[in-house]
Design a protein around this motif. Structure first.
Motif, PDB file in Angstrom:
ATOM      1  N   ARG A   1      -0.255   6.817  10.100  1.00 57.54           N
ATOM      2  CA  ARG A   1      -1.507   7.389   9.581  1.00 57.54           C
ATOM      3  C   ARG A   1      -1.643   8.860   9.973  1.00 57.54           C
ATOM      4  O   ARG A   1      -2.017   9.701   9.142  1.00 57.54           O
ATOM      5  N   GLU A   2      -1.320   9.163  11.222  1.00 61.92           N
ATOM      6  CA  GLU A   2      -1.440  10.550  11.674  1.00 61.92           C
ATOM      7  C   GLU A   2      -0.444  11.461  10.965  1.00 61.92           C
ATOM      8  O   GLU A   2      -0.772  12.612  10.631  1.00 61.92           O
TER       9      GLU A   2
ATOM     10  N   ARG B   1     -15.971  11.699   6.894  1.00 57.29           N
ATOM     11  CA  ARG B   1     -15.936  11.284   8.300  1.00 57.29           C
ATOM     12  C   ARG B   1     -14.905  10.188   8.558  1.00 57.29           C
ATOM     13  O   ARG B   1     -14.328  10.114   9.635  1.00 57.29           O
ATOM     14  N   ASP B   2     -14.670   9.329   7.534  1.00 61.89           N
ATOM     15  CA  ASP B   2     -13.696   8.246   7.740  1.00 61.89           C
ATOM     16  C   ASP B   2     -12.271   8.650   7.378  1.00 61.89           C
ATOM     17  O   ASP B   2     -11.358   7.835   7.403  1.00 61.89           O
ATOM     18  N   GLY B   3     -12.072   9.934   7.039  1.00 63.33           N
ATOM     19  CA  GLY B   3     -10.732  10.426   6.746  1.00 63.33           C
ATOM     20  C   GLY B   3     -10.353  10.421   5.280  1.00 63.33           C
ATOM     21  O   GLY B   3      -9.338  11.016   4.903  1.00 63.33           O
ATOM     22  N   THR B   4     -11.137   9.727   4.438  1.00 61.74           N
ATOM     23  CA  THR B   4     -10.827   9.720   3.002  1.00 61.74           C
ATOM     24  C   THR B   4     -11.149  11.083   2.392  1.00 61.74           C
ATOM     25  O   THR B   4     -11.895  11.880   2.965  1.00 61.74           O
ATOM     26  N   LEU B   5     -10.564  11.327   1.217  1.00 58.82           N
ATOM     27  CA  LEU B   5     -10.673  12.635   0.581  1.00 58.82           C
ATOM     28  C   LEU B   5     -11.664  12.619  -0.576  1.00 58.82           C
ATOM     29  O   LEU B   5     -11.863  11.584  -1.236  1.00 58.82           O
ATOM     30  N   THR B   6     -12.278  13.761  -0.821  1.00 59.68           N
ATOM     31  CA  THR B   6     -13.138  13.948  -1.987  1.00 59.68           C
ATOM     32  C   THR B   6     -12.709  15.222  -2.704  1.00 59.68           C
ATOM     33  O   THR B   6     -12.153  16.135  -2.081  1.00 59.68           O
ATOM     34  N   LEU B   7     -12.961  15.283  -4.001  1.00 55.97           N
ATOM     35  CA  LEU B   7     -12.558  16.442  -4.804  1.00 55.97           C
ATOM     36  C   LEU B   7     -13.774  17.149  -5.382  1.00 55.97           C
ATOM     37  O   LEU B   7     -14.620  16.513  -6.028  1.00 55.97           O
ATOM     38  N   ASP B   8     -13.845  18.447  -5.146  1.00 56.35           N
ATOM     39  CA  ASP B   8     -14.874  19.302  -5.750  1.00 56.35           C
ATOM     40  C   ASP B   8     -14.243  19.962  -6.974  1.00 56.35           C
ATOM     41  O   ASP B   8     -13.470  20.920  -6.853  1.00 56.35           O
ATOM     42  N   LYS B   9     -14.550  19.440  -8.168  1.00 56.93           N
ATOM     43  CA  LYS B   9     -13.904  19.914  -9.395  1.00 56.93           C
ATOM     44  C   LYS B   9     -14.249  21.367  -9.704  1.00 56.93           C
ATOM     45  O   LYS B   9     -13.421  22.102 -10.251  1.00 56.93           O
TER      46      LYS B   9
ATOM     47  N   SER C   1       0.825  -1.213   0.000  1.00 50.95           N
ATOM     48  CA  SER C   1       0.000   0.000   0.000  1.00 50.95           C
ATOM     49  C   SER C   1       0.857   1.260   0.000  1.00 50.95           C
ATOM     50  O   SER C   1       0.563   2.224  -0.730  1.00 50.95           O
ATOM     51  N   LEU C   2       1.913   1.266   0.817  1.00 52.23           N
ATOM     52  CA  LEU C   2       2.804   2.425   0.845  1.00 52.23           C
ATOM     53  C   LEU C   2       3.531   2.591  -0.487  1.00 52.23           C
ATOM     54  O   LEU C   2       3.693   3.718  -0.981  1.00 52.23           O
ATOM     55  N   GLN C   3       3.958   1.474  -1.087  1.00 51.80           N
ATOM     56  CA  GLN C   3       4.655   1.558  -2.367  1.00 51.80           C
ATOM     57  C   GLN C   3       3.721   2.026  -3.467  1.00 51.80           C
ATOM     58  O   GLN C   3       4.122   2.800  -4.350  1.00 51.80           O
ATOM     59  N   ASP C   4       2.473   1.576  -3.435  1.00 49.51           N
ATOM     60  CA  ASP C   4       1.491   2.030  -4.433  1.00 49.51           C
ATOM     61  C   ASP C   4       1.289   3.540  -4.327  1.00 49.51           C
ATOM     62  O   ASP C   4       1.199   4.236  -5.354  1.00 49.51           O
TER      63      ASP C   4
ATOM     64  N   ASN D   1      -6.514   7.767  -0.682  1.00 47.21           N
ATOM     65  CA  ASN D   1      -7.652   7.027  -0.132  1.00 47.21           C
ATOM     66  C   ASN D   1      -7.369   5.532  -0.068  1.00 47.21           C
ATOM     67  O   ASN D   1      -7.739   4.856   0.896  1.00 47.21           O
ATOM     68  N   ALA D   2      -6.722   4.999  -1.103  1.00 49.98           N
ATOM     69  CA  ALA D   2      -6.406   3.567  -1.114  1.00 49.98           C
ATOM     70  C   ALA D   2      -5.453   3.218   0.032  1.00 49.98           C
ATOM     71  O   ALA D   2      -5.615   2.194   0.712  1.00 49.98           O
ATOM     72  N   LEU D   3      -4.465   4.079   0.269  1.00 53.56           N
ATOM     73  CA  LEU D   3      -3.518   3.844   1.367  1.00 53.56           C
ATOM     74  C   LEU D   3      -4.222   3.938   2.710  1.00 53.56           C
ATOM     75  O   LEU D   3      -4.025   3.096   3.597  1.00 53.56           O
ATOM     76  N   LEU D   4      -5.054   4.955   2.882  1.00 55.53           N
ATOM     77  CA  LEU D   4      -5.739   5.144   4.156  1.00 55.53           C
ATOM     78  C   LEU D   4      -6.648   3.963   4.470  1.00 55.53           C
ATOM     79  O   LEU D   4      -6.696   3.476   5.610  1.00 55.53           O
ATOM     80  N   LYS D   5      -7.370   3.473   3.466  1.00 58.66           N
ATOM     81  CA  LYS D   5      -8.271   2.327   3.694  1.00 58.66           C
ATOM     82  C   LYS D   5      -7.472   1.091   4.095  1.00 58.66           C
ATOM     83  O   LYS D   5      -7.908   0.302   4.938  1.00 58.66           O
ATOM     84  N   SER D   6      -6.305   0.919   3.501  1.00 56.27           N
ATOM     85  CA  SER D   6      -5.462  -0.216   3.853  1.00 56.27           C
ATOM     86  C   SER D   6      -4.988  -0.111   5.297  1.00 56.27           C
ATOM     87  O   SER D   6      -5.051  -1.086   6.061  1.00 56.27           O
TER      88      SER D   6
END
Length: 448
Positions: free
Chosen positions: A310-311, A335-343, A45-48, A276-281
């Motif tokens: 993570r922190e 709320r779960d810490g993942t990110l979203t983008l407002d284009k 996950s870190l390498q990805d 987001n992929a790293l955070l979920k892992s």
């Protein structure tokens, strides 16, 4: 007394003797494998994520630009993030072409030692030995052998290629094509063999060696640009790929360079998806679990260093780089810490501050931006020599080696217990047999 098997009883008792130690060892082996698997998962996950950052870094500019040419047909264009928006008039007077010639060598050419064929492509040349080229053992040098000798010569290196065309009358024509376009890549031939010299001197031109000619503005009144390739860097950051020349009465082309909001948003979304992929892992590896719901805890549920990872990542991406923050770009945390983008918010930022993405991701000083800071921190975990993961794997390998040694000691304890119990039960079996014989004798004497 019931008959019994001493070996079977000894095995059962020896197993009971080491049962507690084996159970504890099995639990520790299972936990060690879980940690090893979790370390491998975390490393991937870190390498990805590191690869995602490297991919963004290789773009040089997060801001994507597009380039279009109208009307279609004469040229296409591509732009990098360094390109500046604008409209340009162009006229394609001539496209570049590669020199191509042909000649018909004498059939069954007689050659002597020392005779050569010299091939020139512009200022570069090499010579082939005609005697060495004659390799089939048959009388005379064939067209195929000449072509092979030129194509395979160590100094050719793509300067030109030679093909053999066989006519209906059986004659063989050699077709030589320069490897690059432009007038500076003209092919010329000469030979010290008289017969071959006459043939190459009478070569037939098939395609002229020409440079591309483009006018910035109208033909004859604009800025004339000439180069050997059909890929033109007409303005900084823009490559114009020529397809065909325009007619004398054609209107100039229009090259339009503008920001590509779709590609720019895709660049930013690539960062968001990677994080987001790293955070979920990491979340899956550190989840506390819930026994009542049957949810198992993650392998690093109580691991302070992984929680600190993570922190630290969360803190890194929320820093201000070049006066820009995530929120300025329309990136927000759920709320779960993942990110979203407002284009749409990203687009508004770029309207007012076109260099905002480069300031944030690449930085405006030698210290760099998020990409450099993120890669630097990930190195502390991913370094193959002194990274945290390397140290953790080494520690786990040492622990597994200790478990293997304990397994050996338990096996030894089992063997010793087995031998001890086997001796005892064998003696008991002998005693049982003797008692049975004694009872049989007494019964016989008493007439029972």
């Amino acid at each position: 007394m019931t008959d019994f098997n001493p070996a079977q009883m000894a095995s059962q008792m020896a197993s009971i003797y080491v049962q507690g130690a084996r159970l504890q060892l099995d639990q520790q082996n299972k936990a060690s494998k879980g940690r090893s698997d979790a370390l491998a998962s975390l490393q991937k996950s870190l390498q990805d994520f590191r690869n995602a950052l490297d991919g963004l870094s290789s773009k040089k500019n997060m801001l994507a630009m597009s380039a279009t040419v109208s009307p279609d047909g004469a040229a296409t264009a591509t732009a990098t993030g360094k390109a500046q928006g604008g409209r340009y008039s162009l006229f394609v007077e001539q496209v570049a072409s590669a020199h191509q010639i042909s000649f018909v060598p004498p059939n069954g050419l007689a050659v002597a030692t020392g005779e050569t064929l010299t091939v020139n492509v512009g200022t570069k040349s090499f010579s082939i030995s005609l005697k060495d080229a004659d390799t089939d053992g048959q009388a005379g040098l064939s067209s195929t052998e000449i072509a092979r000798a030129i194509n395979q010569h160590k100094d050719n290196a793509g300067k030109l290629s030679v093909g053999v065309v066989t006519g209906q009358d059986g004659s063989s024509t050699l077709v030589l094509s320069a490897g690059q376009t432009g007038s500076s890549n003209t092919i010329t031939l000469s030979s010290s063999n008289t017969a071959l010299s006459g043939a190459v001197t009478a070569f037939k031109p098939l395609t002229e060696a020409r440079d591309a000619v483009v006018w910035m503005g109208a033909k004859d009144s604009g800025i004339k640009l000439t180069q050997a390739s059909n890929a033109f860097s007409v303005v900084d950051g823009v490559t114009l790929n020529l397809s065909k020349a325009q007619g004398a009465t054609d209107a100039p082309l229009v090259l339009n360079v503008a920001r590509s909001d779709t590609d720019t948003a895709a660049n930013v979304q690539g960062f968001v998806d990677g994080y987001n992929a790293l955070l979920k892992s990491i979340n899956s590896l550190t989840v506390a679990g819930n026994a009542e719901k049957g949810q198992a805890a993650g392998a690093f549920a109580s691991d302070a260093s992984v929680r600190a990872l993570r922190e630290r990542l969360n803190s890194l991406i929320r820093q201000d780089f070049g006066g820009v923050k995530l929120s300025d770009m329309g990136i927000a945390a759920t709320r779960d810490g993942t990110l979203t983008l407002d284009k749409s918010k990203l687009g508004k930022l770029l309207d007012s501050k076109p260099d905002a993405l480069d300031s944030f991701f690449s930085g405006t000083t030698a210290a760099g931006g998020l990409l450099k800071a993120g890669s630097g921190y990930l190195d502390t975990w991913l370094s193959s020599t002194k990274g945290v993961l390397k140290q953790r794997r080494d520690s786990e390998t040492g622990f597994k080696a200790d478990l293997d040694k304990r397994q050996g000691r338990i096996d030894q304890d089992y063997d010793q217990a087995y031998q001890r119990y086997l001796k005892q039960y064998s003696q008991l079996q002998q005693l049982q047999t003797q008692m049975a014989k004694t009872m049989e004798m007494l019964n016989s004497n008493l007439g029972v």
